[in-house]
Motif scaffolding. Sequence first.
Motif, PDB file in Angstrom:
ATOM      1  N   SER A  20       0.729  -0.853   0.109  1.00  0.00           N
ATOM      2  CA  SER A  20       0.020   0.152  -0.218  1.00  0.00           C
ATOM      3  C   SER A  20       0.526   1.221  -0.238  1.00  0.00           C
ATOM      4  CB  SER A  20      -0.947   0.115   1.342  1.00  0.00           C
ATOM      5  OG  SER A  20      -2.311  -1.374   0.934  1.00  0.00           O
ATOM      6  N   ALA A  21       2.075   1.237   0.462  1.00  0.00           N
ATOM      7  CA  ALA A  21       3.009   1.966   0.693  1.00  0.00           C
ATOM      8  C   ALA A  21       3.752   2.881  -0.592  1.00  0.00           C
ATOM      9  CB  ALA A  21       4.084   2.036   2.457  1.00  0.00           C
ATOM     10  N   ALA A  22       4.098   1.359  -0.782  1.00  0.00           N
ATOM     11  CA  ALA A  22       4.724   1.473  -2.393  1.00  0.00           C
ATOM     12  C   ALA A  22       3.632   2.717  -3.835  1.00  0.00           C
ATOM     13  CB  ALA A  22       5.220   0.410  -3.214  1.00  0.00           C
ATOM     14  N   PHE A  23       2.345   1.843  -3.605  1.00  0.00           N
ATOM     15  CA  PHE A  23       1.729   2.822  -4.577  1.00  0.00           C
ATOM     16  C   PHE A  23       1.728   3.623  -4.315  1.00  0.00           C
ATOM     17  CE2 PHE A  23      -0.549  -2.119  -5.422  1.00  0.00           C
ATOM     18  CZ  PHE A  23       0.785  -2.341  -5.659  1.00  0.00           C
ATOM     19  N   ILE A  24       0.773   4.115  -2.642  1.00  0.00           N
ATOM     20  CA  ILE A  24       0.878   5.757  -2.196  1.00  0.00           C
ATOM     21  C   ILE A  24       1.797   5.925  -2.733  1.00  0.00           C
ATOM     22  CG2 ILE A  24      -0.199   6.599  -0.306  1.00  0.00           C
ATOM     23  CD1 ILE A  24      -1.589   4.467  -0.224  1.00  0.00           C
ATOM     24  N   ILE A  25       3.170   5.871  -1.873  1.00  0.00           N
ATOM     25  CA  ILE A  25       3.574   6.993  -2.331  1.00  0.00           C
ATOM     26  C   ILE A  25       4.618   7.211  -3.638  1.00  0.00           C
ATOM     27  CG2 ILE A  25       6.692   7.703  -1.604  1.00  0.00           C
ATOM     28  CD1 ILE A  25       6.106   5.703   0.678  1.00  0.00           C
ATOM     29  N   SER A  26       4.580   6.428  -4.844  1.00  0.00           N
ATOM     30  CA  SER A  26       4.813   6.600  -5.408  1.00  0.00           C
ATOM     31  C   SER A  26       3.978   7.605  -6.249  1.00  0.00           C
ATOM     32  CB  SER A  26       4.869   5.505  -6.398  1.00  0.00           C
ATOM     33  OG  SER A  26       6.035   4.700  -6.316  1.00  0.00           O
ATOM     34  N   ASP A  45       2.272   4.111 -14.212  1.00  0.00           N
ATOM     35  CA  ASP A  45       2.794   5.477 -14.457  1.00  0.00           C
ATOM     36  C   ASP A  45       3.629   6.723 -13.746  1.00  0.00           C
ATOM     37  OD1 ASP A  45       1.893   5.304 -17.410  1.00  0.00           O
ATOM     38  OD2 ASP A  45      -0.324   6.547 -16.463  1.00  0.00           O
ATOM     39  N   THR A  46       2.773   5.985 -12.679  1.00  0.00           N
ATOM     40  CA  THR A  46       3.369   6.867 -11.128  1.00  0.00           C
ATOM     41  C   THR A  46       5.007   6.349 -11.111  1.00  0.00           C
ATOM     42  OG1 THR A  46       3.062   4.807  -9.756  1.00  0.00           O
ATOM     43  CG2 THR A  46       1.389   6.845 -10.283  1.00  0.00           C
ATOM     44  N   GLY A  47       5.538   5.443 -11.178  1.00  0.00           N
ATOM     45  CA  GLY A  47       6.636   4.989 -10.514  1.00  0.00           C
ATOM     46  C   GLY A  47       7.946   4.942 -12.297  1.00  0.00           C
ATOM     47  N   THR A  48       7.853   5.947 -13.456  1.00  0.00           N
ATOM     48  CA  THR A  48       8.355   6.018 -14.835  1.00  0.00           C
ATOM     49  C   THR A  48       9.352   6.834 -14.377  1.00  0.00           C
ATOM     50  OG1 THR A  48       6.286   5.226 -15.844  1.00  0.00           O
ATOM     51  CG2 THR A  48       8.304   5.922 -17.126  1.00  0.00           C
ATOM     52  N   LYS A  49       9.239   8.061 -14.400  1.00  0.00           N
ATOM     53  CA  LYS A  49      10.320   8.740 -14.088  1.00  0.00           C
ATOM     54  C   LYS A  49      10.924   9.025 -12.794  1.00  0.00           C
ATOM     55  CE  LYS A  49       8.203  11.761 -18.126  1.00  0.00           C
ATOM     56  NZ  LYS A  49       7.866  12.620 -18.348  1.00  0.00           N
ATOM     57  N   PRO A  50      12.161   9.243 -12.736  1.00  0.00           N
ATOM     58  CA  PRO A  50      12.836   9.666 -11.247  1.00  0.00           C
ATOM     59  C   PRO A  50      12.182  10.518 -10.812  1.00  0.00           C
ATOM     60  CG  PRO A  50      14.423  10.308 -13.058  1.00  0.00           C
ATOM     61  CD  PRO A  50      13.531   9.519 -13.385  1.00  0.00           C
ATOM     62  N   PRO A  51      11.395  11.146  -9.458  1.00  0.00           N
ATOM     63  CA  PRO A  51      12.786  10.535  -8.342  1.00  0.00           C
ATOM     64  C   PRO A  51      11.697   8.736  -8.670  1.00  0.00           C
ATOM     65  CG  PRO A  51      11.227  12.118  -7.899  1.00  0.00           C
ATOM     66  CD  PRO A  51      11.438  12.610  -8.345  1.00  0.00           C
ATOM     67  N   GLU A  52      10.600   8.915  -8.277  1.00  0.00           N
ATOM     68  CA  GLU A  52      10.022   8.283  -7.507  1.00  0.00           C
ATOM     69  C   GLU A  52       9.761   6.599  -8.360  1.00  0.00           C
ATOM     70  OE1 GLU A  52       7.381  10.186 -11.018  1.00  0.00           O
ATOM     71  OE2 GLU A  52       8.787  10.870  -9.705  1.00  0.00           O
ATOM     72  N   SER A  53      10.712   6.693  -9.675  1.00  0.00           N
ATOM     73  CA  SER A  53      11.121   5.249 -10.375  1.00  0.00           C
ATOM     74  C   SER A  53      11.591   4.592  -9.627  1.00  0.00           C
ATOM     75  CB  SER A  53      11.595   6.032 -11.716  1.00  0.00           C
ATOM     76  OG  SER A  53      12.743   6.298 -11.592  1.00  0.00           O
ATOM     77  N   GLY A  54      13.263   5.115  -8.395  1.00  0.00           N
ATOM     78  CA  GLY A  54      13.497   4.488  -7.910  1.00  0.00           C
ATOM     79  C   GLY A  54      12.621   3.749  -7.154  1.00  0.00           C
ATOM     80  N   ILE A  55      12.383   4.530  -6.466  1.00  0.00           N
ATOM     81  CA  ILE A  55      11.036   4.252  -4.928  1.00  0.00           C
ATOM     82  C   ILE A  55      10.782   2.980  -5.178  1.00  0.00           C
ATOM     83  CG2 ILE A  55      10.194   5.455  -3.141  1.00  0.00           C
ATOM     84  CD1 ILE A  55      10.627   7.622  -3.955  1.00  0.00           C
ATOM     85  N   PHE A  56       9.392   3.372  -6.814  1.00  0.00           N
ATOM     86  CA  PHE A  56       7.893   2.751  -7.142  1.00  0.00           C
ATOM     87  C   PHE A  56       9.222   1.057  -7.182  1.00  0.00           C
ATOM     88  CE2 PHE A  56       6.543   0.177 -10.720  1.00  0.00           C
ATOM     89  CZ  PHE A  56       4.759  -0.047  -9.716  1.00  0.00           C
ATOM     90  N   GLY A  57      10.345   0.866  -8.130  1.00  0.00           N
ATOM     91  CA  GLY A  57      11.123  -0.003  -8.608  1.00  0.00           C
ATOM     92  C   GLY A  57      11.885  -0.501  -7.123  1.00  0.00           C
ATOM     93  N   PHE A  58      12.576  -0.249  -6.211  1.00  0.00           N
ATOM     94  CA  PHE A  58      13.357  -0.736  -5.156  1.00  0.00           C
ATOM     95  C   PHE A  58      11.201  -1.482  -4.138  1.00  0.00           C
ATOM     96  CE2 PHE A  58      13.642  -0.321  -0.380  1.00  0.00           C
ATOM     97  CZ  PHE A  58      14.692  -0.740  -0.558  1.00  0.00           C
TER      98      PHE A  58
END
Length: 224
Positions: A20-26, A45-58
Amino acid sequence: MLCCMPGVAFVPALLVSWSSAAFIISYVIAVLAGHVEPLVPYISDTGTKPPESGIFGFMINISALLAVITMCIRYLLIEKQNESSHFVGSSCNMFSLCIGLMGCTGMGIVATFQELAVPSVHDIGALVAFGSGVVYITLQSIISYKSCPQWNTYFVCHIRMAISVISCVAFIPMIVFASRISMTKIDWTPGEKDYTYHLLSAICEWTVAFGFIFFFLTFIRDFQ
């Protein structure tokens, strides 16, 4: 709170809270950075561009690992219960586990191969993740009914089956509407070509994703 849970109930609890945190934070970072519109973007779409992409992938990779652990514990739990009750065949239990692990692999692909970088691989990963996930929770719902009344209450079974049905119903239009979109982009605005297809598909995608989260939430009592 997680440390106070008996048994291994902390595992699905951690999976639910982390995912849930992964989806919401990204989502929050992507919206604040102006990379996506606030109105129901695709999860990817919420995890495609930096900086959210790194957080989303991790975070999604960690979620996939937690899902693997949860599914393996669930498999072992059913095997143990089955020793005395014999309510389901071991092959069915193993098949359900394999389907679930396929879904986790798909999650890893989605997290690693970003939407705009390698769209074909990303889409295959998403299809495997969502498709296998829907099949897994449906099989687990059926197994839950078979284990009643000794190992499950009918109320919990009804909840699991309702989540499975909603996820299945949402999964089909998600694929249908996504297939009608003629371009790969993340900065959608109302009124442009294919926006309606994108919006409807994204709504279904979020429905299926949180369907998985709520389904694993029902495992907490079993894992105690």
